[in-house]
Design a protein around this motif. Structure first.
Motif, short mmCIF file in Angstrom:
data_model
loop_
_atom_site.label_atom_id
_atom_site.label_comp_id
_atom_site.label_asym_id
_atom_site.label_seq_id
_atom_site.Cartn_x
_atom_site.Cartn_y
_atom_site.Cartn_z
N LEU A 35 46.99 48.86 31.06
CA LEU A 35 47.63 49.48 32.43
C LEU A 35 48.44 48.67 33.01
O LEU A 35 49.28 50.18 33.46
CB LEU A 35 45.85 48.99 33.18
CG LEU A 35 44.70 49.54 32.56
CD1 LEU A 35 44.01 49.28 33.85
CD2 LEU A 35 44.51 50.46 32.87
N ALA A 36 49.23 47.86 32.00
CA ALA A 36 50.02 46.86 32.92
C ALA A 36 51.45 47.92 32.42
O ALA A 36 52.44 47.82 32.89
CB ALA A 36 49.92 45.39 32.62
N GLU A 102 46.48 46.27 42.41
CA GLU A 102 45.67 44.96 42.11
C GLU A 102 45.48 44.41 41.42
O GLU A 102 45.77 42.79 41.78
CB GLU A 102 43.71 45.37 43.10
CG GLU A 102 43.77 46.63 43.65
CD GLU A 102 43.19 47.62 43.93
OE1 GLU A 102 41.56 47.04 43.60
OE2 GLU A 102 42.26 48.64 44.92
N LEU A 103 45.12 44.20 40.56
CA LEU A 103 44.76 43.36 39.23
C LEU A 103 47.00 42.83 38.68
O LEU A 103 45.93 41.53 38.81
CB LEU A 103 45.04 44.07 37.84
CG LEU A 103 42.88 44.12 38.10
CD1 LEU A 103 42.56 45.14 36.84
CD2 LEU A 103 42.45 43.28 38.18
N VAL A 104 47.42 42.87 39.25
CA VAL A 104 48.92 42.86 38.43
C VAL A 104 49.06 41.48 40.32
O VAL A 104 49.27 40.80 39.85
CB VAL A 104 50.32 43.81 38.74
CG1 VAL A 104 51.48 43.43 39.42
CG2 VAL A 104 49.94 44.72 37.18
N ALA A 105 48.42 42.00 41.32
CA ALA A 105 49.30 40.86 42.44
C ALA A 105 48.39 39.58 42.27
O ALA A 105 48.36 38.70 42.46
CB ALA A 105 48.27 41.49 43.81
N VAL A 106 46.47 39.19 41.37
CA VAL A 106 45.91 39.31 41.66
C VAL A 106 46.61 38.20 39.95
O VAL A 106 46.45 37.19 40.11
CB VAL A 106 44.70 39.59 41.03
CG1 VAL A 106 43.76 38.20 40.66
CG2 VAL A 106 43.68 40.06 41.77
N HIS A 107 47.25 38.90 39.55
CA HIS A 107 47.15 38.12 37.72
C HIS A 107 48.50 37.03 38.03
O HIS A 107 48.97 36.11 37.82
CB HIS A 107 48.59 39.18 36.59
CG HIS A 107 48.50 38.87 35.21
ND1 HIS A 107 47.73 37.92 34.62
CD2 HIS A 107 49.55 39.07 34.67
CE1 HIS A 107 47.67 37.58 33.37
NE2 HIS A 107 48.93 38.05 33.43
N LEU A 108 49.34 37.09 38.58
CA LEU A 108 51.04 37.39 39.12
C LEU A 108 50.56 35.99 40.47
O LEU A 108 51.16 35.01 40.32
CB LEU A 108 51.88 38.08 40.05
CG LEU A 108 52.27 38.87 39.66
CD1 LEU A 108 53.10 39.81 39.93
CD2 LEU A 108 53.42 38.70 37.74
N ASP A 109 49.24 36.14 40.97
CA ASP A 109 48.86 34.83 42.11
C ASP A 109 48.63 33.65 41.12
O ASP A 109 48.70 32.25 41.21
CB ASP A 109 48.35 34.79 42.84
CG ASP A 109 48.75 35.74 44.12
OD1 ASP A 109 50.25 35.85 44.48
OD2 ASP A 109 47.36 36.62 45.13
N ASN A 110 48.11 33.93 39.80
CA ASN A 110 46.93 33.13 38.85
C ASN A 110 48.08 32.37 38.40
O ASN A 110 48.31 31.76 38.06
CB ASN A 110 46.38 34.05 38.13
CG ASN A 110 44.80 34.27 38.58
OD1 ASN A 110 44.39 33.74 39.18
ND2 ASN A 110 44.22 35.19 38.64
N GLN A 111 49.22 33.01 37.53
CA GLN A 111 50.62 32.54 36.95
C GLN A 111 50.67 32.10 37.93
O GLN A 111 51.48 30.73 37.16
CB GLN A 111 51.64 33.84 36.47
CG GLN A 111 51.17 34.65 35.36
CD GLN A 111 51.59 35.77 34.67
OE1 GLN A 111 52.74 36.33 35.57
NE2 GLN A 111 51.19 36.57 33.88
N ARG A 112 51.03 31.83 38.95
CA ARG A 112 52.15 31.10 39.99
C ARG A 112 51.38 29.64 39.61
O ARG A 112 51.60 28.77 40.19
CB ARG A 112 52.17 31.97 41.05
CG ARG A 112 53.74 32.59 41.38
CD ARG A 112 53.48 32.91 42.95
NE ARG A 112 54.30 34.51 42.62
CZ ARG A 112 53.22 35.62 43.08
NH1 ARG A 112 52.35 35.91 43.07
NH2 ARG A 112 54.72 37.24 42.46
#
Length: 142
Positions: A35-36, A102-112
């Motif tokens: 998806l990404a 939605e998932l990209v935003a969550v994923h980037l927050d998790n990475q940060r």
């Protein structure tokens, strides 16, 4: 042994922290990667199976299985590639675009969050070293 051991341990630990949002969204292992990749391709969010395979770094067979799951969920669609009736084009649906965003935003927050123990300069060091290490491997780190 220390470097390789730490890389394996970190990979497992990071995976345990990064995968739960994808699992909560009902995505199997690797589905988010597809998806990404489609989202990164830009409008119309479409790539051939071969392009997806090269981007996600898995076989076309693995891509086919992932696309089957995502298509069954209504997140992607397949069309015959223009100019090549043997090839197919995989495209995000509107629902797929929304969920991926939605998932990209969550994923980037998790990475940060996971990297927050290192400042920007410290993050750049392993990024550069791991890039150099990958380039020395026989397959270029792919």
């Amino acid at each position: 042994m220390l470097v390789i051991g730490r890389l394996f341990r970190l990979t497992d630990a990071l995976d345990q922290h990064l995968r739960p949002p994808f699992q909560a969204a009902g995505l199997g292992s690797g589905d988010f990667d597809v998806l990404a990749a489609l989202r990164r391709a830009g409008r119309p969010y479409a790539l051939s199976a071969g392009e997806l395979s090269r981007t996600v770094l898995v076989t076309t067979g693995a891509i086919s299985k992932r696309v089957d799951r995502l298509e069954a969920r209504g997140l992607v669609g397949r069309t015959v590639a223009e100019g090549d009736s043997r090839g197919c084009l995989v495209t995000l649906t509107a629902e797929g675009v929304e969920l991926t965003g939605e998932l990209v935003a969550v994923h980037l927050d998790n990475q940060r969050r996971l990297l927050s123990g290192l400042d920007a300069d410290e993050q750049a060091q392993p990024a550069g070293l791991l890039g150099r290490l990958a380039s020395t491997l026989p397959d270029g780190g792919e």
